[in-house]
Structure formats: structure tokens, C-alpha cells
Design a protein around this motif. Structure first.
Motif, PDB file in Angstrom:
ATOM      1  N   PRO A  49      46.623  49.930  34.471  1.00 48.22           N
ATOM      2  CA  PRO A  49      47.168  48.603  34.153  1.00 48.22           C
ATOM      3  C   PRO A  49      46.148  47.501  34.426  1.00 48.22           C
ATOM      4  CG  PRO A  49      48.006  49.363  36.259  1.00 48.22           C
ATOM      5  CD  PRO A  49      47.187  50.490  35.679  1.00 48.22           C
ATOM      6  N   GLU A  50      46.457  46.307  33.925  1.00 51.21           N
ATOM      7  CA  GLU A  50      45.620  45.153  34.218  1.00 51.21           C
ATOM      8  C   GLU A  50      45.658  44.918  35.723  1.00 51.21           C
ATOM      9  OE1 GLU A  50      46.262  40.568  33.459  1.00 51.21           O
ATOM     10  OE2 GLU A  50      45.767  41.643  31.610  1.00 51.21           O
ATOM     11  N   ARG A  51      44.537  44.455  36.278  1.00 51.77           N
ATOM     12  CA  ARG A  51      44.470  44.245  37.718  1.00 51.77           C
ATOM     13  C   ARG A  51      43.496  43.114  38.029  1.00 51.77           C
ATOM     14  NH1 ARG A  51      39.670  46.754  39.394  1.00 51.77           N
ATOM     15  NH2 ARG A  51      38.825  48.169  37.849  1.00 51.77           N
ATOM     16  N   PRO A  52      43.615  42.551  39.218  1.00 52.46           N
ATOM     17  CA  PRO A  52      42.649  41.513  39.601  1.00 52.46           C
ATOM     18  C   PRO A  52      41.304  42.156  39.937  1.00 52.46           C
ATOM     19  CG  PRO A  52      44.236  41.856  41.362  1.00 52.46           C
ATOM     20  CD  PRO A  52      44.659  42.724  40.205  1.00 52.46           C
ATOM     21  N   GLY A  53      40.241  41.450  39.626  1.00 49.37           N
ATOM     22  CA  GLY A  53      38.899  41.933  39.928  1.00 49.37           C
ATOM     23  C   GLY A  53      38.028  40.790  40.406  1.00 49.37           C
ATOM     24  N   ARG A  54      36.771  41.089  40.622  1.00 48.90           N
ATOM     25  CA  ARG A  54      35.849  40.068  41.116  1.00 48.90           C
ATOM     26  C   ARG A  54      34.478  40.306  40.510  1.00 48.90           C
ATOM     27  NH1 ARG A  54      36.652  36.978  45.372  1.00 48.90           N
ATOM     28  NH2 ARG A  54      38.292  38.343  46.158  1.00 48.90           N
ATOM     29  N   ASN A  55      33.829  39.217  40.100  1.00 51.42           N
ATOM     30  CA  ASN A  55      32.466  39.296  39.597  1.00 51.42           C
ATOM     31  C   ASN A  55      31.551  39.499  40.806  1.00 51.42           C
ATOM     32  OD1 ASN A  55      29.818  38.705  38.801  1.00 51.42           O
ATOM     33  ND2 ASN A  55      30.511  37.330  37.183  1.00 51.42           N
ATOM     34  N   PRO A  56      30.824  40.624  40.877  1.00 50.04           N
ATOM     35  CA  PRO A  56      30.008  40.890  42.067  1.00 50.04           C
ATOM     36  C   PRO A  56      28.862  39.902  42.270  1.00 50.04           C
ATOM     37  CG  PRO A  56      29.669  42.596  40.417  1.00 50.04           C
ATOM     38  CD  PRO A  56      30.757  41.704  39.914  1.00 50.04           C
ATOM     39  N   LYS A  57      28.375  39.292  41.185  1.00 47.89           N
ATOM     40  CA  LYS A  57      27.268  38.337  41.327  1.00 47.89           C
ATOM     41  C   LYS A  57      27.740  36.998  41.865  1.00 47.89           C
ATOM     42  CE  LYS A  57      23.725  39.742  38.074  1.00 47.89           C
ATOM     43  NZ  LYS A  57      22.951  39.333  36.901  1.00 47.89           N
ATOM     44  N   THR A  58      28.824  36.495  41.289  1.00 49.05           N
ATOM     45  CA  THR A  58      29.275  35.147  41.645  1.00 49.05           C
ATOM     46  C   THR A  58      30.416  35.138  42.653  1.00 49.05           C
ATOM     47  OG1 THR A  58      30.892  35.082  39.849  1.00 49.05           O
ATOM     48  CG2 THR A  58      28.638  34.331  39.341  1.00 49.05           C
ATOM     49  N   GLY A  59      31.122  36.255  42.788  1.00 47.87           N
ATOM     50  CA  GLY A  59      32.274  36.303  43.671  1.00 47.87           C
ATOM     51  C   GLY A  59      33.525  35.720  43.037  1.00 47.87           C
ATOM     52  N   GLU A  60      33.392  35.249  41.817  1.00 50.93           N
ATOM     53  CA  GLU A  60      34.518  34.643  41.105  1.00 50.93           C
ATOM     54  C   GLU A  60      35.557  35.704  40.744  1.00 50.93           C
ATOM     55  OE1 GLU A  60      35.126  32.592  36.740  1.00 50.93           O
ATOM     56  OE2 GLU A  60      33.203  32.341  37.767  1.00 50.93           O
ATOM     57  N   THR A  61      36.848  35.359  40.925  1.00 56.63           N
ATOM     58  CA  THR A  61      37.906  36.308  40.576  1.00 56.63           C
ATOM     59  C   THR A  61      38.106  36.320  39.062  1.00 56.63           C
ATOM     60  OG1 THR A  61      39.610  34.660  40.908  1.00 56.63           O
ATOM     61  CG2 THR A  61      39.113  36.089  42.772  1.00 56.63           C
ATOM     62  N   ALA A  62      38.475  37.483  38.556  1.00 55.58           N
ATOM     63  CA  ALA A  62      38.704  37.655  37.120  1.00 55.58           C
ATOM     64  C   ALA A  62      39.747  38.749  36.935  1.00 55.58           C
ATOM     65  CB  ALA A  62      37.401  38.029  36.420  1.00 55.58           C
ATOM     66  N   ARG A  63      40.346  38.806  35.754  1.00 49.90           N
ATOM     67  CA  ARG A  63      41.307  39.850  35.441  1.00 49.90           C
ATOM     68  C   ARG A  63      40.579  40.992  34.751  1.00 49.90           C
ATOM     69  NH1 ARG A  63      45.528  39.821  38.218  1.00 49.90           N
ATOM     70  NH2 ARG A  63      46.562  41.131  36.700  1.00 49.90           N
TER      71      ARG A  63
END
Length: 114
Positions: A49-63
Motif C-alpha cells: 500500500p501507499e506509505r509515508p517515506g523520506r527523501n534520504p538527501k533532504t530529509g523531506e517527507t514524501a508519499r
């Protein structure tokens, strides 16, 4: 490219058979069916399923979007054969007791057999 000993027509027929084989597997998986090959293993189509994630470079949250993927589970027979093959490859193949085996090693250089 076909091996020199294989006639091109036979090679093309074999290629068509392999492609047809995989098309049947793909069609079965798309229809929601598991594919089991006796003595080899099984393929399953799984969904995340869709889940929350994080951009490892910026730390910004993303789906992270939902996705489907194929899993493979090898049969016991295949696991045994692979294990046997791996064990054979790990056995020492050198009968020569010198450091470099059949090719001698002297001061970091490989030399031809005497």
C-alpha cells in the motif's frame, strides 16, 4: 546471437518458446493466480500500500505510492541443487601446494608454469 553449433531456425524456435512461457506466467500473475513450477519454485504477485517515506538527501517527507511486485520462492529441490553447486565451487581445486597453484606467484607477479 546463437551459438555456432545451433541452427538459427532452432534458436528462433527456442526463443519463441521461452517468450511464450514467460507470457503465460505474466498472464497468470496479472489474473491474480500464483504460479508454481514443480521442482523449481513459485511466483506470487504481491501489493504494497501507499506509505509515508523520506527523501534520504533532504530529509523531506514524501508519499511512496502503492505498487505491485513479483516474489519468487524457490522449491526445496532447487535450494538443494544450488547448495550442492555452491559447495562444489568452494572445494579446493588446486592440487599443487605452492602459493599460486598451477601458476606460480613471485613477488606479486604471476609466472607461467614450469
Amino acid at each position: 546471437m546463437p551459438a555456432p553449433s545451433v541452427r538459427p531456425r532452432c534458436w528462433l524456435e527456442a526463443l519463441e518458446m521461452v517468450e511464450a512461457f514467460f507470457e503465460e506466467i505474466f498472464a497468470s500473475l496479472e489474473a491474480g493466480e500464483d504460479v508454481k513450477l514443480s521442482g523449481f519454485g513459485g511466483f506470487q504477485l504481491r501489493e504494497k500500500p501507499e506509505r509515508p517515506g523520506r527523501n534520504p538527501k533532504t530529509g523531506e517527507t514524501a508519499r511512496v505510492t502503492a505498487r505491485r511486485f513479483v516474489t519468487f520462492h524457490p522449491s526445496q529441490k532447487l535450494k538443494l541443487k544450488v547448495s550442492e553447486f555452491a559447495n562444489k565451487r568452494q572445494e579446493p581445486r588446486q592440487t599443487d601446494k605452492s602459493v599460486g597453484g598451477a601458476l606460480g606467484v613471485q613477488r606479486g607477479r604471476v609466472t607461467e608454469p614450469a
